[in-house]
Enzyme design. Sequence first.
Site, PDB file in Angstrom:
ATOM      1  N   LYS A  14       0.818  -1.225   0.000  1.00  0.00           N
ATOM      2  CA  LYS A  14       0.000   0.000   0.000  1.00  0.00           C
ATOM      3  C   LYS A  14       0.844   1.264   0.000  1.00  0.00           C
ATOM      4  CE  LYS A  14      -1.746  -0.771   3.846  1.00  0.00           C
ATOM      5  NZ  LYS A  14      -1.864  -1.611   4.924  1.00  0.00           N
ATOM      6  N   ARG A  89      -9.941   1.592   8.468  1.00  0.00           N
ATOM      7  CA  ARG A  89      -9.760   0.138   8.475  1.00  0.00           C
ATOM      8  C   ARG A  89     -10.730  -0.564   9.415  1.00  0.00           C
ATOM      9  NH1 ARG A  89      -3.591  -1.087   9.385  1.00  0.00           N
ATOM     10  NH2 ARG A  89      -3.244   0.981   8.543  1.00  0.00           N
ATOM     11  N   ARG A 128      11.085  -7.697   4.934  1.00  0.00           N
ATOM     12  CA  ARG A 128      11.175  -6.269   5.261  1.00  0.00           C
ATOM     13  C   ARG A 128      11.758  -6.066   6.661  1.00  0.00           C
ATOM     14  NH1 ARG A 128       5.735  -2.739   5.147  1.00  0.00           N
ATOM     15  NH2 ARG A 128       5.460  -3.409   7.282  1.00  0.00           N
ATOM     16  N   ARG A 134      11.284  -2.710  11.441  1.00  0.00           N
ATOM     17  CA  ARG A 134      10.043  -2.169  12.006  1.00  0.00           C
ATOM     18  C   ARG A 134       9.614  -3.024  13.187  1.00  0.00           C
ATOM     19  NH1 ARG A 134       4.975  -0.448   8.169  1.00  0.00           N
ATOM     20  NH2 ARG A 134       3.769  -1.573   9.734  1.00  0.00           N
ATOM     21  N   ARG A 145      -1.762  -8.925  12.853  1.00  0.00           N
ATOM     22  CA  ARG A 145      -2.197  -7.833  11.957  1.00  0.00           C
ATOM     23  C   ARG A 145      -3.004  -8.394  10.783  1.00  0.00           C
ATOM     24  NH1 ARG A 145       3.528  -6.122  11.105  1.00  0.00           N
ATOM     25  NH2 ARG A 145       2.866  -4.762   9.409  1.00  0.00           N
TER      26      ARG A 145
HETATM   27  P1  ADP Z   1       0.125  -2.291   8.089  1.00  0.00           P
HETATM   28  O1  ADP Z   1       0.642  -2.504   6.727  1.00  0.00           O
HETATM   29  O2  ADP Z   1       0.545  -3.298   9.084  1.00  0.00           O
HETATM   30  O3  ADP Z   1      -1.345  -2.078   8.101  1.00  0.00           O
HETATM   31  P2  ADP Z   1       0.529   0.559   8.661  1.00  0.00           P
HETATM   32  O4  ADP Z   1       1.802   1.277   8.493  1.00  0.00           O
HETATM   33  O5  ADP Z   1      -0.601   0.916   7.741  1.00  0.00           O
HETATM   34  O6  ADP Z   1       0.894  -0.982   8.565  1.00  0.00           O
HETATM   35  O7  ADP Z   1       0.019   0.719  10.169  1.00  0.00           O
HETATM   36  C1  ADP Z   1       0.887   0.410  11.241  1.00  0.00           C
HETATM   37  C2  ADP Z   1       0.111   0.443  12.568  1.00  0.00           C
HETATM   38  O8  ADP Z   1      -0.411   1.780  12.780  1.00  0.00           O
HETATM   39  C3  ADP Z   1      -1.113  -0.459  12.663  1.00  0.00           C
HETATM   40  O9  ADP Z   1      -0.780  -1.794  13.009  1.00  0.00           O
HETATM   41  C4  ADP Z   1      -1.902   0.248  13.770  1.00  0.00           C
HETATM   42  O10 ADP Z   1      -1.365  -0.010  15.048  1.00  0.00           O
HETATM   43  C5  ADP Z   1      -1.663   1.715  13.443  1.00  0.00           C
HETATM   44  N1  ADP Z   1      -2.714   2.235  12.542  1.00  0.00           N
HETATM   45  C6  ADP Z   1      -2.534   2.689  11.278  1.00  0.00           C
HETATM   46  N2  ADP Z   1      -3.701   3.072  10.733  1.00  0.00           N
HETATM   47  C7  ADP Z   1      -4.655   2.847  11.670  1.00  0.00           C
HETATM   48  C8  ADP Z   1      -6.071   3.003  11.711  1.00  0.00           C
HETATM   49  N3  ADP Z   1      -6.755   3.476  10.666  1.00  0.00           N
HETATM   50  N4  ADP Z   1      -6.717   2.664  12.842  1.00  0.00           N
HETATM   51  C9  ADP Z   1      -6.059   2.184  13.904  1.00  0.00           C
HETATM   52  N5  ADP Z   1      -4.731   1.982  13.934  1.00  0.00           N
HETATM   53  C10 ADP Z   1      -4.023   2.308  12.832  1.00  0.00           C
END
Ligand code: ADP
Length: 195
Positions: A14, A89, A128, A134, A145
């Site tokens: 993404k 999400r 990664r 990370r 996740r």
């Molecule tokens: P991933 O590819 O694991 O979804 P992201 O970089 O999009 O990784 O998000 C990393 C973390 O940030 C998530 O696991 C969550 O803890 C937090 N996060 C990101 N977006 C949201 C959201 N819309 N609602 C709640 N938590 C979020």
Amino acid sequence: MPRLLIIGPPGSGKGTQAERISERLGVVAISTGDIFRANVKGETPLGVEAKNYMDAGDFVPDSVTNKMVRDRLSESDVQSGFLLDGYPRTVAQVDYLDEILAGDEEKLDVVLQLIADDEELVSRLLGRAEVTGRSDDNVAVIRHRLNLYHEQTEAVVAKYTEREVLIQVDGIGGIDEVTTRIIDALSNPRYLQPL
Ligand code: ADP
């Protein structure tokens, strides 16, 4: 003024694709994960609050996330459109975003879903982890996740499917290949003005 969302399981690419597509469309990319990570790094109050959830692979509570997105969407650079990455999400976040946008008589034009199967995603994320370190890229947290994606975020996809704004794109393949698939899909005038 295109308003888009890119959605997909962790590891589906993404963030990488969001940057490319936003550049191509001339709109700002807004990644909630990146905003949270920047805050964690800067040890801001928001970052301190979010860190434990992120490390566990849990969603940061809506009370925190929704407000952060509302603030971000009130900035002037979203006037020419935006590409959201990682929000909404949950179904509750969809409702919240609907309200924010309805206030300006707006809605999402397109939701792009990147598709990839879980085993491919796990191996990508473990790869990664070795490069970026990370803190949420270890096997137990990755599985968690992915489960949250299936349990909660697929319902978000279903909502946008009903609204007939969803485009599904195969996320398996080279980065350029996937970008081309997305651009081709977006070129359908049903979704956006010709690129
Ligand atoms: P991933 O590819 O694991 O979804 P992201 O970089 O999009 O990784 O998000 C990393 C973390 O940030 C998530 O696991 C969550 O803890 C937090 N996060 C990101 N977006 C949201 C959201 N819309 N609602 C709640 N938590 C979020």
